[in-house]
Scaffold this active site. Structure first.
Site, PDB file in Angstrom:
ATOM      1  CG  HIS A 125      -4.047  -3.568   3.125  1.00  0.00           C
ATOM      2  ND1 HIS A 125      -3.043  -3.248   4.012  1.00  0.00           N
ATOM      3  CD2 HIS A 125      -4.508  -2.397   2.651  1.00  0.00           C
ATOM      4  CE1 HIS A 125      -2.919  -1.935   4.083  1.00  0.00           C
ATOM      5  NE2 HIS A 125      -3.802  -1.388   3.275  1.00  0.00           N
ATOM      6  CB  CYS A 176      -1.005  -0.041   1.142  1.00  0.00           C
ATOM      7  SG  CYS A 176      -2.471   0.934   0.740  1.00  0.00           S
ATOM      8  CD  GLU A 211      -2.263  -6.531   5.271  1.00  0.00           C
ATOM      9  OE1 GLU A 211      -1.554  -6.695   4.257  1.00  0.00           O
ATOM     10  OE2 GLU A 211      -2.829  -5.449   5.513  1.00  0.00           O
TER      11      GLU A 211
HETATM   12  N1  LIG Z   1      -3.252   1.653   3.536  1.00  0.00           N
HETATM   13  C1  LIG Z   1      -2.275   2.445   3.165  1.00  0.00           C
HETATM   14  O1  LIG Z   1      -1.097   2.141   3.293  1.00  0.00           O
HETATM   15  C2  LIG Z   1      -2.666   3.796   2.634  1.00  0.00           C
HETATM   16  C3  LIG Z   1      -1.575   4.470   1.831  1.00  0.00           C
HETATM   17  C4  LIG Z   1      -1.771   5.955   1.654  1.00  0.00           C
HETATM   18  N2  LIG Z   1      -1.877   6.611   2.921  1.00  0.00           N
HETATM   19  C5  LIG Z   1      -2.993   6.217   0.810  1.00  0.00           C
HETATM   20  O2  LIG Z   1      -3.981   6.693   1.308  1.00  0.00           O
HETATM   21  O3  LIG Z   1      -2.974   5.920  -0.351  1.00  0.00           O
END
Ligand SMILES: NC(=O)CC[C@H](N)C(=O)O
Length: 359
Positions: free
Chosen positions: A325, A243, A327
Site C-alpha cells: 500500500h 494490492c 499510500e
Molecule cells: N489490500 C488488498 O487489496 C487485498 C487484496 C486481496 N483481497 C488479498 O487479500 O490479497
C-alpha cells in the site's frame, strides 16, 4: 464477565474476555502492525475477515475519525491481547464483536501453521462454545464470496477534484481506501471513482489518462468486470493498480494469482527494488499474490522475506502496479512516490519505470 469463544477451522476453540458482544464469522487473519489500528479497521480489504492483532496493546492513542479510511469498520470481529476502552466503545457502537485477554500467540501460531482459515465467534453474557462452533459451521471460504465488491464499492460514480488541472484518473473502486483518492488529489489529479462493476462505456465517457484499479477484499478472480476493463483499456490507456489492483491486472494480462498461506499484514514488510537494489519498508494487507505475471508483465520489486512479487511493470504496455500500500495509511512513507510515477505515466511524461524514493 462477558464470555467469548473463538472457534477455528478444525475445531480448536479458544476462550477470551468479551469486550463487545455479538456473533461473527469470517476468515481469520493476523496483522503484525503495532500502530494504525484505526486505518486497518476501516480498510475495506478486511471485509469478511476476522482481524487478530499480534501486537499486545491496541488502542493506546485513542480513536480519531480523521484517520479512518472508510466510513465503517470492515473486519467482522477483532481479537487482541488487550484492547483499550476507546477501541472497544468504537467497535461496540458499530456492532463489531471484540475479544481480548486471548492468547494471541496461540492464534497466530495456528494461522501460521494452518493458513488463514474459517472462524466463528460468539461474545455475550450467556454464549457457549457451541454458539461459536455454529458460526464456524456457516462460515464461507473467502473465494466463495463471489460478489464481495458489491459490499464495499460506491453505488454510483463520483468525481473528486473537478477543478484540479492535473491528470484525469478513473479509479475503479473495488473497496478503495480513502487515502488513495487523497494521494491523487494532493497531486492535482481529477479522480472519477467508479463502481467495481463499471462498464467500458462508463469509464470511456470521462476520457481517463489512467485506469487505476484499487485495493479490495477477497479473491481477485471474483472481480470479473474490473478484469475486463483492464483488458479493454490497456492497449491505449496507462493502467495502475494497488494490492487487489495488481492481482486484477495480472489476471487480465495473462498472468495468474494464488492464495498465500497466511499472507502479509503489517507495517514493516521489506520490499527490494530489483533495478536499484534499494529496500523500502511497506504497509501490507493481502492474502492472495500474483503467482505468474504472464508474458506482458515483469516483476520489478519482490518481498525480501519470501520473494513474492511486490511491484510489476508492463513490458509493451504502460502499466505499473504495487502489491503493498504505497499510500502508507498506516505505515512508513517510503513509497509515496508511486503516485508521482503513476501520474507521470498518465501524462506521458515518463515511462513506467518506477523506483522507490532515493534516500
Ligand atoms: N489490500 C488488498 O487489496 C487485498 C487484496 C486481496 N483481497 C488479498 O487479500 O490479497
Amino acid at each position: 464477565m462477558t464470555e467469548a469463544y473463538v472457534a477455528l477451522e478444525g475445531g480448536h476453540v479458544l476462550e477470551g474476555r468479551g469486550r463487545a458482544s455479538g456473533t461473527a464469522r469470517g476468515e481469520i487473519v493476523f496483522t503484525t502492525a503495532y500502530t494504525g489500528y484505526e486505518e486497518s479497521l476501516t480498510d475495506p480489504s478486511y471485509e469478511e475477515q476476522i482481524l487478530t492483532f499480534s501486537y499486545p496493546l491496541i488502542g493506546n492513542y485513542g480513536v480519531r475519525e480523521e484517520r479512518f479510511e472508510d466510513d465503517r469498520v470492515h473486519p467482522r470481529a477483532v481479537l487482541a491481547k488487550e484492547l483499550t476502552e476507546d477501541v472497544v466503545d468504537w467497535l461496540a457502537s458499530e456492532d463489531v464483536p471484540a475479544v481480548d485477554h486471548l492468547d494471541t500467540r496461540e492464534v497466530v501460531t495456528d494461522i501460521r501453521d494452518g493458513g488463514a482459515m474459517k472462524c466463528g465467534i460468539a461474545v455475550g453474557e450467556d454464549v457457549t462454545e457451541e454458539d461459536a462452533l455454529a458460526e464456524l459451521e456457516q462460515c464461507k471460504a473467502m473465494s466463495d464470496h463471489t460478489d464481495i465488491g458489491a459490499q464495499v464499492s460506491v453505488d454510483e460514480s463520483v468525481v473528486h477534484g473537478e477543478a484540479n488541472d492535473g491528470e484525469t484518473v478513473a479509479l475503479i473502486d473495488c473497496g478503495a481506501k480513502g487515502s488513495i483518492v487523497d494521494s491523487l488529489l494532493e497531486r492535482d489529479a481529477t479522480v472519477h471513482v467508479f463502481p467495481y462493476d463499471a462498464t467500458v462505456a462508463d469509464v470511456e465517457a470521462v476520457g481517463p489518462d489512467v485506469l487505476f484499479i484499487s485495493n479490495g477484499p477477497g479473491d481477485p478472480v471474483n472481480f470479473g468486470q474490473a478484469i475486463s476493463l483492464v483488458e479493454a483499456f490497456v492497449e491505449d490507456t496507462p493502467v495502475a493498480g494497488i494490492c487487489l489492483g495488481q492481482q486484477i491486472v495480472a489476471e487480465a494480462l495473462g498472468g495468474s494469482t494464488e492464495k498465500m498461506t497466511f499472507g502479509h499484514r503489517g507495517v514493516n514488510q521489506p520490499v527490494l527494488d530489483l533495478e536499484s537494489g534499494q529496500v523500502v519498508m511497506t504497509t501490507q494487507n493481502h492474502g492472495y499474490t500474483v503467482a505468474e505475471p504472464g508474458e506482458h508483465l515483469e516483476v520489478t520489486q519482490i518481498n525480501v522475506n519470501d520473494d513474492t512479487p511486490e511491484g510489476i511493470d508492463g513490458i509493451e504496455y504502460d502499466v505499473i502496479t504495487r502489491q503493498y500500500h504505497p499510500e502508507a495509511n498506516p505505515g512508513p512513507e517510503d513509497t509515496l512516490d508511486f503516485f508521482d510515477d503513476v501520474l507521470a505515466m498518465a501524462s506521458g511524461r515518463a515511462d513506467a519505470q518506477a523506483v522507490p524514493a532515493d534516500d
